[in-house]
Design an enzyme around this catalytic site. Structure first.
Site, PDB file in Angstrom:
ATOM      1  N   CYS A 256      61.718  44.308  94.109  1.00 17.99           N
ATOM      2  CA  CYS A 256      60.508  44.984  94.579  1.00 17.99           C
ATOM      3  C   CYS A 256      60.300  44.755  96.081  1.00 17.99           C
ATOM      4  O   CYS A 256      61.049  45.269  96.880  1.00 17.99           O
ATOM      5  CB  CYS A 256      59.315  44.542  93.734  1.00 17.99           C
ATOM      6  SG  CYS A 256      58.024  45.770  93.790  1.00 17.99           S
TER       7      CYS A 256
ATOM      8  N   HIS B 163      60.775  45.518  88.115  1.00 16.76           N
ATOM      9  CA  HIS B 163      60.677  44.093  87.787  1.00 16.76           C
ATOM     10  C   HIS B 163      61.475  43.777  86.520  1.00 16.76           C
ATOM     11  O   HIS B 163      60.996  44.005  85.418  1.00 16.76           O
ATOM     12  CB  HIS B 163      59.214  43.695  87.575  1.00 16.76           C
ATOM     13  CG  HIS B 163      58.444  43.624  88.855  1.00 16.76           C
ATOM     14  ND1 HIS B 163      58.434  42.515  89.663  1.00 16.76           N
ATOM     15  CD2 HIS B 163      57.693  44.551  89.481  1.00 16.76           C
ATOM     16  CE1 HIS B 163      57.706  42.741  90.728  1.00 16.76           C
ATOM     17  NE2 HIS B 163      57.238  43.970  90.650  1.00 16.76           N
TER      18      HIS B 163
ATOM     19  N   GLU C 238      62.060  40.958  85.291  1.00 17.81           N
ATOM     20  CA  GLU C 238      61.597  39.713  84.662  1.00 17.81           C
ATOM     21  C   GLU C 238      60.511  39.937  83.615  1.00 17.81           C
ATOM     22  O   GLU C 238      60.204  39.033  82.838  1.00 17.81           O
ATOM     23  CB  GLU C 238      61.113  38.719  85.729  1.00 17.81           C
ATOM     24  CG  GLU C 238      59.858  39.115  86.507  1.00 17.81           C
ATOM     25  CD  GLU C 238      60.125  40.055  87.686  1.00 17.81           C
ATOM     26  OE1 GLU C 238      61.190  40.695  87.714  1.00 17.81           O
ATOM     27  OE2 GLU C 238      59.250  40.163  88.559  1.00 17.81           O
TER      28      GLU C 238
ATOM     29  N   SER D 152      49.045   9.288  77.721  1.00 16.66           N
ATOM     30  CA  SER D 152      47.828   9.965  77.282  1.00 16.66           C
ATOM     31  C   SER D 152      47.907  10.422  75.839  1.00 16.66           C
ATOM     32  O   SER D 152      46.944  10.946  75.306  1.00 16.66           O
ATOM     33  CB  SER D 152      47.615  11.193  78.162  1.00 16.66           C
ATOM     34  OG  SER D 152      48.620  12.154  77.857  1.00 16.66           O
ATOM     35  N   GLY D 153      49.081  10.264  75.217  1.00 12.67           N
ATOM     36  CA  GLY D 153      49.243  10.804  73.873  1.00 12.67           C
ATOM     37  C   GLY D 153      49.693  12.251  73.918  1.00 12.67           C
ATOM     38  O   GLY D 153      49.990  12.848  72.889  1.00 12.67           O
TER      39      GLY D 153
END
Ligand code: XMP
Length: 512
Positions: A78, A170, A172, A224-225
């Site tokens: 692009c 695009h 993607e 932190s888990g």
């Protein structure tokens, strides 16, 4: 290690290009367009992203393309393609109407490796208002659409030592039906990447490099888990064993039984971990505070204080381990100036430099789903890997208004019923994040012959990919009915349950 470099010109899709390349098991990095590193042999190709800018504008984002063209295969997407056309003497002009949406690409170069195996007519997705009206000398067209003549082009062979491609669609995004195949042609065939960057490969490489990096020194880390810190700690543990010391703080704002459960599973994994019960300190510091930002700051500050105390109690550490992941570190081109801090997320930054620790972040290059794959490779329990995200300040920002231990108890009970029911109905993995919110209002109810005047709990469940946008989850009515009656019948202090049907934006996921 082989890699693809993605130069970011500020497109909203830049990260998506990186995701697609990673899906091919090829490592890639995003760098701002004006920070081109030296093109070493490990860089197998370069992709120029799209951009909200126009090459016709005076303030267009520019770079010295001659530093890349011909040195390694190059693909402009692009804006990237328009920049190439403009730079080499073609012409870019504003088209009459903005071309946006699905378009049929007619490719007429089936023998070019770029379109190898791609249909003659292929649906692609475009989003641009500029278009290339004349190709530069030394370039040839590979495909057009009904409205634009140069949807795909390349440098003629011999023009540069390595080919230069440009596409004005695009590849993607999923709406480009063969976009992934086209990108694959570029990355695997044209750039020659081998596509062997797998989770197993990453684990071996990272453990080796952590061993070298840390040597005989020691690492301290707060867990932190959550997925990221757990996977990061597991990698470090594999590399340096008990020279990794971890601690897990009970701030009194965790889910029901979470402190005990998580600590136990960490111990089961062989981690050298200590639990720090700081519930009372947090409750005391938060007493009477109802402003959400204030609460976040207090929780963040206290966490740092505890961190300092822990590291002072263990003075022989040289490294601080962190579960930072790639989206946290990408230095994106900010088109609209520095992004506005909407909520002060305390748990990433803020650890004081005065600790004088070097930082080690084994997951710095990974996206979230890649962290999960690495976790699986390391045999981290699916219980931890598939957990919903949980905010650092925990239930502290789900209890609207001031926090008391009694409110925490009410919310923990309600939350446990909700989460267990989601699991029981096999809905937990369908939802990206779920939780309960304790509202600061009382409503009238009736229980037996008596009127009640008790609190309201809101249920929140969202589907999202990254938390930036979210849709409320359409949970079945039978499920909601069971959760509601179980909460009202079992959680003392609650007589009403409501379900949040707000999308983000304009609402946020958390209520505070
Ligand atoms: P919002 O509410 O901004 O949430 O839509 C987006 C995601 O971020 C989480 N969140 C936080 N995480 N500290 C955190 O670590 C915070 O202060 C915080 N606030 C929101 C939220 O749970 C959701 O996943």
């Amino acid at each position: 290690m082989q890699k693809i470099l993605i130069l970011d010109f500020g497109s909203q899709f830049t990260q998506l290009i990186a995701r697609r390349v990673r899906e091919m098991n090829v490592y890639c990095e995003i760098v701002p367009y004006n920070k081109l590193p030296e093109l070493t042999a490990d860089i197998k190709g370069v992709i120029l992203s799209g951009s909200p800018f126009s090459v016709r504008w005076e303030n267009a984002l520019r770079m010295d393309l001659d530093k890349v063209s011909g040195k390694t295969p190059l693909l402009g997407i692009c804006y990237g393609a328009q920049l190439l056309a403009d730079h080499y003497g073609g012409e870019v002009s504003q088209s009459d109407k903005r071309e946006y949406g699905k378009v049929m690409l007619q490719q007429h170069a089936p023998n070019d490796p770029f379109f190898n195996g791609i249909s003659k007519r292929s649906q692609v997705w475009m989003s641009h208002s500029d278009t290339i009206v004349r190709l530069p000398v030394g370039f040839e067209v590979l495909g057009n659409s009904d409205t634009i003549p140069y949807a795909a082009f390349r440098s003629v062979s011999g023009r540069f030592e390595q080919p230069v491609y440009g596409i004005q669609f695009h590849p993607e995004v999923y709406h480009s039906l063969e976009g992934f195949e086209i990108l694959k042609n570029f990355v695997l065939n044209i750039c020659g990447c081998s596509g062997d960057w797998t989770a197993a490969h990453f684990v071996d490489e990272t453990i080796e490099s952590l061993k070298k990096q840390i040597g005989k020194e020691k690492v301290i880390m707060a867990l932190s888990g959550g997925v990221d810190s757990t996977v990061a700690a597991t990698l470090l543990h594999r590399a340096i064993g008990d020279r990794l010391f971890c601690f897990f703080v009970d701030n009194g704002l965790l889910r029901k039984n979470e402190f005990e459960d998580v600590l136990e599973s960490y111990r089961g994994m062989g981690l050298n971990i200590e639990g720090v019960d700081a519930k009372e300190r947090f409750y005391k510091a938060l007493e009477g505070v109802s402003d959400p930002e204030q609460k976040r700051k207090i929780i963040g500050r206290l966490f740092i204080e505890i961190f300092e105390e822990e590291s002072e109690a263990h003075p022989d550490f040289q490294w601080l381990g962190q579960g930072t992941i790639y989206p946290d570190v990408i230095e994106s081109v900010s088109v609209h100036g520095p992004s506005v801090t909407i909520k002060s997320h305390h748990n990433v930054g803020g650890l004081p430099e005065k600790l004088k620790l070097k930082i080690v972040e084994p997951l710095r290059s990974l996206f979230k789903d890649e962290v999960r794959r690495v976790g699986k490779e390391l045999e981290v329990s699916p219980n931890i890997l598939n957990r919903h995200p949980f905010p650092g300040p925990g239930l502290g920002i789900r209890i609207l208004g001031d926090i008391t231990p009694e409110k925490v108890r009410i919310l923990q009970e309600a939350d446990a019923i909700y989460i267990n029911k989601l699991k029981q109905f096999e809905l937990y993995d369908e939802v990206w994040q779920a939780g309960t919110v304790l509202l600061p209002i009382f409503s009238v109810g009736v229980m037996g012959d008596e009127r009640t005047y008790e609190q309201v709990v809101a249920l929140r469940a969202v589907n999202s990919t990254d938390g930036m946008t979210a849709e409320w989850s359409h949970l079945p009515h039978e499920f909601l009915a069971e959760v509601s009656s179980e909460i009202i019948n079992n959680v003392k202090g609650v007589n009403r349950v409501v379900f949040d049907i707000s999308t983000k934006p304009p609402a946020t996921i958390e209520w505070e």
